[in-house]
Design an enzyme around this catalytic site. Structure first.
Site, PDB file in Angstrom:
ATOM      1  CG  ASN A   1     -11.601  -0.597   8.030  1.00 49.88           C
ATOM      2  OD1 ASN A   1     -10.478  -0.857   8.469  1.00 49.88           O
ATOM      3  ND2 ASN A   1     -12.430  -1.529   7.597  1.00 49.88           N
TER       4      ASN A   1
ATOM      5  CG  PHE B   1      -5.302  -2.536   7.402  1.00 52.24           C
ATOM      6  CD1 PHE B   1      -4.831  -2.427   6.097  1.00 52.24           C
ATOM      7  CD2 PHE B   1      -4.777  -3.511   8.222  1.00 52.24           C
ATOM      8  CE1 PHE B   1      -3.866  -3.296   5.622  1.00 52.24           C
ATOM      9  CE2 PHE B   1      -3.810  -4.398   7.749  1.00 52.24           C
ATOM     10  CZ  PHE B   1      -3.350  -4.280   6.444  1.00 52.24           C
TER      11      PHE B   1
ATOM     12  CG  ASN C   1     -14.405   3.479   4.947  1.00 50.00           C
ATOM     13  OD1 ASN C   1     -15.546   3.913   5.124  1.00 50.00           O
ATOM     14  ND2 ASN C   1     -14.120   2.607   4.007  1.00 50.00           N
TER      15      ASN C   1
ATOM     16  CG  ASP D   1      -6.932   9.341   0.663  1.00 56.96           C
ATOM     17  OD1 ASP D   1      -6.900   9.142   1.897  1.00 56.96           O
ATOM     18  OD2 ASP D   1      -7.680   8.702  -0.101  1.00 56.96           O
TER      19      ASP D   1
ATOM     20  CE1 TYR E   1      -3.902  -2.173   0.371  1.00 57.14           C
ATOM     21  CE2 TYR E   1      -2.706  -3.197   2.174  1.00 57.14           C
ATOM     22  CZ  TYR E   1      -3.752  -3.194   1.283  1.00 57.14           C
ATOM     23  OH  TYR E   1      -4.664  -4.229   1.283  1.00 57.14           O
TER      24      TYR E   1
ATOM     25  CG  HIS F   1      -6.845   4.988   0.872  1.00 57.97           C
ATOM     26  ND1 HIS F   1      -7.617   6.135   0.948  1.00 57.97           N
ATOM     27  CD2 HIS F   1      -7.606   4.019   1.446  1.00 57.97           C
ATOM     28  CE1 HIS F   1      -8.761   5.865   1.541  1.00 57.97           C
ATOM     29  NE2 HIS F   1      -8.782   4.583   1.855  1.00 57.97           N
TER      30      HIS F   1
END
Length: 196
Positions: free
Chosen positions: A70, A68, A116, A95, A16, A21
């Site tokens: 969320n 993560f 989220n 973002d 990632y 994101h």
């Protein structure tokens, strides 16, 4: 109220690292690099990478939740409660689909806009009244991409977009000392002024 906690949002893990994101992580990484004797290190009690540093004479925490996106509120809520940091002393860098690459905006409060990470932080703090630094990544529709939003945010920016996002992050870093002094109007004016 000066900013006492600067949170960058993103997803942990190498796959990632370069995705849109993770723009919030990119900002906090750059801030840590630019701040003398400041190294982000794993803090398991906050499920985050964190560092305590001094900016503009103020003690400030830098935080990158490793839960993560969320579940970002878990880290933010735990650290904020422990150090008695109020929501309006928190800046969350993230973002932003509604802004094009190259643009960053400062705002306080408001809805999560479907983000989220913000949704979970709002739930953890019990309020929307914290500061956001919105780093534009564009929207697949406005960039004429036939791509679902979820897919778009989890991909790298195109090669023409990355320098624009980097520029917006650099401009954002220039206002951090003002935010840590509690000078929000001057910070917003500096960030939102387009250079001719």
């Amino acid at each position: 109220m000066p900013i006492r906690l600067i949170v960058g949002l993103g997803n942990p893990g190498q796959e990632y690292e370069q995705t849109r994101h993770n723009a919030g992580f990119w900002l906090v990484d750059e801030l840590a690099r630019a701040t003398p004797r400041c190294t982000l290190s794993r803090e398991s009690k906050y499920s985050a990478l964190a560092a305590k540093t001094t900016i503009a004479g103020q003690e400030v925490w830098l935080l990158e939740p490793q839960t993560f996106m969320n579940r970002s509120g878990q880290s933010v809520g735990t650290l904020a409660r422990f150090y008695k940091i109020l929501p309006d002393e928190i800046l969350v860098a993230h973002d932003e689909l509604d802004l094009p690459p190259g643009i960053a905006k400062l705002k306080k409060g408001g809805s999560s806009g479907g983000h989220n990470g913000l949704k979970d932080i709002t739930a953890a703090l019990g309020t929307q009244d914290y500061w956001r630094l919105r780093i534009g990544i564009g929207h697949p529709r406005t960039l004429n991409l036939n791509q679902a939003v979820v897919d778009f945010v989890l991909h790298r920016p195109r090669k023409e977009e990355q320098p624009l996002i980097d520029e917006a992050i650099a401009k954002s870093l220039s206002i951090i000392p003002l935010l840590c002094e509690g000078n929000f109007n001057a910070a917003a004016m500096k960030l939102h002024t387009v250079e001719k």
